[in-house]
Design an enzyme around this catalytic site. Structure first.
Site, PDB file in Angstrom:
ATOM      1  N   PRO A 253      -1.909  -7.207  16.808  1.00 45.24           N
ATOM      2  CA  PRO A 253      -1.999  -5.780  17.104  1.00 45.24           C
ATOM      3  C   PRO A 253      -2.786  -4.974  16.070  1.00 45.24           C
ATOM      4  O   PRO A 253      -3.154  -3.833  16.325  1.00 45.24           O
ATOM      5  CB  PRO A 253      -0.524  -5.322  17.132  1.00 45.24           C
ATOM      6  CG  PRO A 253       0.268  -6.401  16.490  1.00 45.24           C
ATOM      7  CD  PRO A 253      -0.520  -7.660  16.612  1.00 45.24           C
TER       8      PRO A 253
ATOM      9  N   HIS B 228       4.556  -0.547  -1.624  1.00 52.61           N
ATOM     10  CA  HIS B 228       4.880   0.756  -1.029  1.00 52.61           C
ATOM     11  C   HIS B 228       4.546   1.907  -1.974  1.00 52.61           C
ATOM     12  O   HIS B 228       4.069   2.958  -1.537  1.00 52.61           O
ATOM     13  CB  HIS B 228       6.355   0.786  -0.590  1.00 52.61           C
ATOM     14  CG  HIS B 228       6.610  -0.105   0.578  1.00 52.61           C
ATOM     15  ND1 HIS B 228       7.674  -0.965   0.667  1.00 52.61           N
ATOM     16  CD2 HIS B 228       5.895  -0.291   1.720  1.00 52.61           C
ATOM     17  CE1 HIS B 228       7.626  -1.631   1.813  1.00 52.61           C
ATOM     18  NE2 HIS B 228       6.543  -1.254   2.460  1.00 52.61           N
TER      19      HIS B 228
ATOM     20  N   GLY C 102      -1.071   3.540  17.167  1.00 52.12           N
ATOM     21  CA  GLY C 102      -1.606   4.385  16.088  1.00 52.12           C
ATOM     22  C   GLY C 102      -3.059   4.773  16.320  1.00 52.12           C
ATOM     23  O   GLY C 102      -3.490   5.864  15.943  1.00 52.12           O
TER      24      GLY C 102
ATOM     25  N   ASP D  10      -0.815   1.386   6.927  1.00 47.13           N
ATOM     26  CA  ASP D  10       0.011   0.264   6.451  1.00 47.13           C
ATOM     27  C   ASP D  10       0.066  -0.766   7.564  1.00 47.13           C
ATOM     28  O   ASP D  10       1.068  -0.927   8.247  1.00 47.13           O
ATOM     29  CB  ASP D  10       1.413   0.772   6.096  1.00 47.13           C
ATOM     30  CG  ASP D  10       2.311  -0.357   5.607  1.00 47.13           C
ATOM     31  OD1 ASP D  10       1.782  -1.442   5.313  1.00 47.13           O
ATOM     32  OD2 ASP D  10       3.537  -0.143   5.528  1.00 47.13           O
ATOM     33  N   SER D  11      -1.048  -1.461   7.729  1.00 44.02           N
ATOM     34  CA  SER D  11      -1.153  -2.390   8.862  1.00 44.02           C
ATOM     35  C   SER D  11      -0.590  -3.751   8.509  1.00 44.02           C
ATOM     36  O   SER D  11      -0.372  -4.069   7.337  1.00 44.02           O
ATOM     37  CB  SER D  11      -2.625  -2.552   9.238  1.00 44.02           C
ATOM     38  OG  SER D  11      -3.276  -3.305   8.246  1.00 44.02           O
TER      39      SER D  11
HETATM   40  N1  SPD Z   1      -0.177  -9.996   4.114  1.00 45.52           N
HETATM   41  C1  SPD Z   1       0.434  -8.776   3.826  1.00 45.52           C
HETATM   42  C2  SPD Z   1      -0.117  -7.601   4.508  1.00 45.52           C
HETATM   43  C3  SPD Z   1       0.725  -6.437   4.250  1.00 45.52           C
HETATM   44  C4  SPD Z   1       0.700  -5.484   5.255  1.00 45.52           C
HETATM   45  N2  SPD Z   1       1.651  -4.468   5.335  1.00 45.52           N
HETATM   46  C5  SPD Z   1       2.944  -4.727   4.857  1.00 45.52           C
HETATM   47  C6  SPD Z   1       3.964  -3.845   5.458  1.00 45.52           C
HETATM   48  C7  SPD Z   1       4.889  -3.328   4.442  1.00 45.52           C
HETATM   49  N3  SPD Z   1       5.290  -2.020   4.735  1.00 45.52           N
END
Ligand code: SPD
Length: 277
Positions: free
Chosen positions: A165, A65, A141, A158-159
Site C-alpha cells: 500500500p 518517532h 492518504g 510515516d509510511s
Molecule cells: N522498515 C521500516 C520502515 C519504517 C516505516 N514506518 C514505521 C512505522 C512506525 N510508526
C-alpha cells in the site's frame, strides 16, 4: 524441557536479514491491505510487523518517532496544523501533540486494523490518538492530501516500506500533492529507508522532492531494529532551513535534542554523494 528456538527474520535481500528471537506470537492477521503481526521478542519487547517488515518495537520506537516528528516541528516556527500520512500505530501523533502550538493533528491511515492493533498491543505508542486535537481518518492518504490543498503547516509521511500500500507514497506525483496541501511556508518529511540498503530509492526520492520543493534536505537517525540501523528522512521545505532549529520546546524526549537535530544533517560522504546533483 528444551527452550523453543523461534525467530522473526526480516529479509532485505537474499544475502541480508535481521533476526529477533521471539517468545510468542500475540496476533496475526491478513487485513484488507497487508499482513499484520505482533510478536513478543526477547530483546526489544513487542514488535509490530507489516508485510514481513519491522515497523516498530517497544524498546527503540522512540528514536524513529521522535526524529521524524521533532526535526520538522522544530524547523517550523509555529506549527498549528499537522498531517500524518500512514503512522497508524500513533507514535508520530504522540510526539506531535507534545508541541503546544499544534491545534490540530490529522492522521490519515489507510488500514484501520493497524490503529486497532496498536491500541491493543502498544498502548504507550497509541496513547496520543485519543487527544482532542487529533482527528483520526481511516482513508487513503494520497487522496486525503489531494483533497486538502493549502491546509497544513507540516506534513509527515510515516509510511511502511516501499511495497504494497505504500508504493504511491514514494512517487513524484505524491510529493507535488504534498506541496499543494501545505501553506506557503510549509514543510514535509518522509521516511526514506536505509542509505546502505536503498541507495537508488534515496537518490530518486531526493531528486523528486528537490524538483518539487526546490529546498530538499536529508537527515539520519540510528534505529537498531531497522535493516542496517542507519535510517534516512527526506525533508522538502518551502521556506525554513531545518539546519537552524527553533529552541527546544518539548522536554520529554529520549533521543531528540537541539544538538542531535543539528548533527542529524551532517552526512557521511557516501550518503552525501547520494543527494548531490
Ligand atoms: N522498515 C521500516 C520502515 C519504517 C516505516 N514506518 C514505521 C512505522 C512506525 N510508526
Amino acid at each position: 524441557m528444551a527452550k523453543m528456538d523461534l525467530w522473526f527474520t526480516e529479509y532485505q535481500n537474499e544475502n541480508l536479514s535481521i533476526g529477533l528471537r521471539i517468545k510468542q506470537t500475540l496476533h496475526s492477521e491478513k487485513t484488507e491491505f497487508q499482513d499484520l503481526d505482533v510478536v513478543e521478542t526477547e530483546q526489544y519487547g513487542r514488535l509490530l510487523v507489516l508485510d514481513g517488515c519491522v515497523m516498530t518495537t517497544d524498546k527503540d520506537e522512540f528514536v524513529y518517532h521522535e526524529m521524524i516528528s521533532h526535526v520538522p516541528l522544530h524547523t517550523h516556527p509555529n506549527p498549528k496544523r499537522v498531517l500524518v500520512v500512514g503512522g497508524g500505530d500513533g507514535g508520530v501523533i504522540r510526539e506531535i501533540i507534545k508541541h503546544p502550538s499544534v491545534e490540530k493533528a490529522v492522521l490519515a491511515e489507510i488500514d484501520g486494523r493497524v490503529i486497532e492493533a496498536s491500541k491493543e498491543y502498544f498502548p504507550h505508542i497509541a496513547s496520543g490518538l485519543s487527544d482532542p486535537r487529533v482527528d483520526v481518518q481511516v482513508t487513503d492518504g494520497i487522496k486525503y492530501v489531494k483533497d486538502h490543498p493549502g491546509e497544513f503547516d507540516v506534513i509527515l509521511v510515516d509510511s511502511t516500506d516501499p511495497i504494497g500500500p505504500a508504493v504511491g507514497l514514494f512517487a513524484k506525483e505524491f510529493y507535488q500533492s504534498v506541496y499543494d496541501a501545505l501553506k506557503p511556508d510549509g514543510l514535509f518529511v518522509a521516511q526514506t529507508e536505509s542509505p546502505f540498503a536503498n541507495q537508488s530509492l534515496i537518490k530518486n526520492v531526493f531528486s523528486d522532492v528537490k524538483s518539487v520543493f526546490k529546498q530538499a534536505y536529508l537527515y539520519l537517525a540510528f534505529v537498531p531494529t531497522y535493516p542496517t540501523g542507519m535510517w534516512s528522512f527526506t525533508m522538502g521545505s518551502k521556506q525554513y532551513d531545518p539546519r537552524e532549529p527553533q529552541a527546544l520546546r518539548p522536554k520529554d524526549t529520549k533521543y531528540y535534542s537541539t544538538a542531535v537535530h543539528q548533527a542529524a544533517f551532517a552526512l557521511p560522504r557516501f550518503v552525501e554523494e547520494l543527494v548531490q546533483s
